[in-house]
Write a protein that holds these residues in place. Structure first.
Motif, PDB file in Angstrom:
ATOM      1  N   PRO A  64       4.151  -7.100   4.772  1.00 27.95           N
ATOM      2  CA  PRO A  64       4.670  -6.129   3.794  1.00 27.95           C
ATOM      3  C   PRO A  64       3.891  -4.827   3.742  1.00 27.95           C
ATOM      4  N   ASP A  65       2.591  -4.869   4.031  1.00 26.39           N
ATOM      5  CA  ASP A  65       1.796  -3.645   4.007  1.00 26.39           C
ATOM      6  C   ASP A  65       1.965  -2.805   5.256  1.00 26.39           C
ATOM      7  N   GLY A  66       2.776  -3.285   6.197  1.00 29.00           N
ATOM      8  CA  GLY A  66       3.046  -2.494   7.398  1.00 29.00           C
ATOM      9  C   GLY A  66       2.023  -2.734   8.485  1.00 29.00           C
ATOM     10  N   GLN A  67       2.489  -2.873   9.713  1.00 21.84           N
ATOM     11  CA  GLN A  67       1.614  -3.085  10.870  1.00 21.84           C
ATOM     12  C   GLN A  67       2.150  -2.245  12.028  1.00 21.84           C
ATOM     13  N   ALA A 103       0.816  -1.215   0.000  1.00 23.89           N
ATOM     14  CA  ALA A 103       0.000   0.000   0.000  1.00 23.89           C
ATOM     15  C   ALA A 103       0.849   1.265   0.000  1.00 23.89           C
ATOM     16  N   GLY A 104       1.985   1.253   0.687  1.00 27.11           N
ATOM     17  CA  GLY A 104       2.833   2.445   0.773  1.00 27.11           C
ATOM     18  C   GLY A 104       4.078   2.331  -0.078  1.00 27.11           C
ATOM     19  N   ALA A 105       3.937   1.777  -1.267  1.00 28.14           N
ATOM     20  CA  ALA A 105       5.111   1.521  -2.117  1.00 28.14           C
ATOM     21  C   ALA A 105       5.912   2.784  -2.398  1.00 28.14           C
ATOM     22  N   GLU A 106       5.215   3.927  -2.539  1.00 27.23           N
ATOM     23  CA  GLU A 106       5.916   5.159  -2.898  1.00 27.23           C
ATOM     24  C   GLU A 106       6.754   5.708  -1.741  1.00 27.23           C
ATOM     25  N   ILE A 135       8.095 -13.892  15.081  1.00 27.41           N
ATOM     26  CA  ILE A 135       6.686 -13.780  14.699  1.00 27.41           C
ATOM     27  C   ILE A 135       6.628 -13.204  13.292  1.00 27.41           C
ATOM     28  N   VAL A 136       5.989 -13.931  12.386  1.00 25.63           N
ATOM     29  CA  VAL A 136       5.811 -13.453  11.014  1.00 25.63           C
ATOM     30  C   VAL A 136       4.421 -12.831  10.918  1.00 25.63           C
ATOM     31  N   GLY A 137       4.377 -11.517  10.778  1.00 23.79           N
ATOM     32  CA  GLY A 137       3.106 -10.810  10.773  1.00 23.79           C
ATOM     33  C   GLY A 137       2.300 -11.079   9.510  1.00 23.79           C
ATOM     34  N   VAL A 179      12.888  -6.130   3.940  1.00 24.18           N
ATOM     35  CA  VAL A 179      13.523  -7.397   3.589  1.00 24.18           C
ATOM     36  C   VAL A 179      12.500  -8.505   3.822  1.00 24.18           C
ATOM     37  N   PRO A 180      12.358  -9.484   2.914  1.00 23.56           N
ATOM     38  CA  PRO A 180      11.367 -10.548   3.103  1.00 23.56           C
ATOM     39  C   PRO A 180      11.614 -11.327   4.395  1.00 23.56           C
TER      40      PRO A 180
END
Length: 449
Positions: free
Chosen positions: A255-258, A41-44, A215-217, A283-284
């Motif tokens: 990846p979309d941030g939490q 969502a926040g790629a930019e 923990i993998v979100g 990083v993945p």
């Protein structure tokens, strides 16, 4: 023939690289162009995905790397759905922009169900299509019918053998035969990603996170649970890890941030007297696991958790899958098969720190998991798999009523499909009783006047 690869990040590109290295995509064609699409969502706001060292480590397999985010800006790549009458014009423009001329093109994607991959398969209207799937969705059906003319052009399904013994079902209704990408080839490409990440993170690896629990979100709000329920599930993971003796816990946000979830986890870790390390570098999660070698990794059912177990042999546990399955809508949601596989085959962590063995052991994949997923698949897409009805009816009839039946199947869905009988109607109230209630109500109203 030129090849266009549509990648959402380093892990997808590593699978493309492994397929190239093992010859699954044929001899080197005219040109290979990697189209990178950062779909967060926040790629930019993040460093451009094509420029990151962990991703760039794989670029030697390609002749050119293109950022779809830059090409389509200000439109987000997942919003790119041009009208049908615009597609011929777009093909001409893209061919000219990428120097493809009138030469034949093949489109290689991770999935055909979302933009921009589906859009490119439509725009290049006569291009053969290859799907390279590195997630558990390979074991389930395509959720919706593919756009006209796309499904008939899919020639190959390449996939990781994430659950040995479990046959893929993705695109089987289109007559596409699956082919496995060798694990050692993927592991080799992944090592290149890891080496690039080490360069990216030079001097910034968090102290004290080595051998910590991880923990993998996972963002769950698009799947049915509320934000509050998502937070509760991740807090239970933290409590469970601390209860089992892990005093240092690392957290990789989705990846979309939490951001809010990370703050809640940090506060809870402080209350529990534990240390929380937030790994928010771009990083993945698989790379973090490879770099830190955690004692255990826990999540709901994020794709990274499955690949960590498969590729790195890190012990993994799950928590929260039952609640997600209960709320997952619609029933044919593409996440249902991944959630079912993880719930059925991964050990479960409780918030008291106990590890509950999985319902289905690894040696029972063929005898128990295969028929379970076949039945779930039929209930998801009965119109596309009518030949599976009899086996599904037999499977559902053999299930005892209780948690197992409720977890994987919705009773209303079974009733609609004719696989279960509706409950008997509630007994009607005797007419005399209803009449007496009505008389008393009338008298009371009269007194109130």
């Amino acid at each position: 023939m030129n090849q266009l690869f549509v990648s959402s990040g380093p892990i997808a590109t590593a699978l493309f690289a492994a397929a190239i290295d093992t010859g699954r995509l044929g001899a080197r064609p005219g040109r290979r162009i990697l189209l990178v699409s950062d779909e967060t969502a926040g790629a930019e706001l993040a460093p451009p995905l094509p420029e990151r060292a962990d991703h760039a480590a794989l670029y030697d397999r390609f002749d050119e790397v293109v950022s779809l985010n830059e090409l389509l800006a200000p439109m987000h790549p997942q919003d790119w759905r041009p009208a049908l009458e615009e597609q011929p014009m777009l093909e001409r423009l893209l061919r000219r922009h990428w120097g493809l001329g009138d030469e034949p093109v093949e489109v290689i994607v991770e999935t055909l169900e979302t933009a921009p991959a589906q859009t490119l398969a439509e725009v290049f209207h006569d291009a053969p299509v290859t799907v390279c799937c590195g997630t558990l969705e390979v074991y389930g059906p395509v959720r919706a019918l593919l756009p006209r003319g796309v499904g008939s052009r899919v020639e190959r399904l390449l996939h990781l053998d994430l659950v040995p013994g479990l046959p893929p079902r993705l695109l089987s209704d289109y007559g596409v035969a699956p082919q496995i990408v060798a694990q050692d080839a993927f592991a080799k490409a992944f090592e290149e990603v890891k080496a690039g990440a080490e360069t990216l993170l030079a001097g910034r690896l968090p102290a004290g996170a080595d051998r910590a629990a991880l923990i993998v979100g996972q963002c769950l709000t698009d799947l049915g649970p509320t934000g509050e329920q998502e937070e509760r599930i991740h807090l239970e993971m933290l409590r469970g890890l601390v209860a089992r003796g892990n005093r240092t816990v690392a957290f990789v946000p989705a990846p979309d941030g939490q951001t809010a979830l990370a703050a809640a986890l940090a506060a809870e870790a402080g209350r529990l007297g534990a240390e929380l390390v937030i790994l928010d570098e771009p990083v993945p999660a698989e790379v973090w696991c490879a770099l830190l070698r955690p004692e255990v990794a826990v999540g709901v059912f994020p794709p990274a958790l499955v690949r960590v177990s498969h590729l790195l042999e890190v012990p993994v546990m799950t928590l929260g899958t039952v609640r997600v399955l209960e709320r997952l809508n619609p029933y044919d949601n593409a996440a249902r098969i991944p959630a079912t596989v993880v719930d059925a085959t991964f050990p479960r962590l409780t918030d008291e720190g106990d590890a509950i063995p999985p319902p289905i052991a690894r040696h029972e994949i063929k005898s128990r998991l295969v028929p379970l997923l076949a039945a779930v698949t039929y209930c998801m897409q009965p119109g596309r798999y009518p030949e599976m009805r009899a086996a599904t009816a037999e499977y559902v009839d053999a299930l005892p009523p209780g948690p197992a039946l409720r977890r994987y199947f919705r009773m209303q869905r079974l009733i609609t499909l004719g696989l279960a009988q509706p409950p008997p109607p509630a007994p009607a109230e005797p007419v005399g009783t209803l009449q007496r209630v009505a008389d008393v109500t009338r008298r009371l109203k009269g007194r109130l006047r």
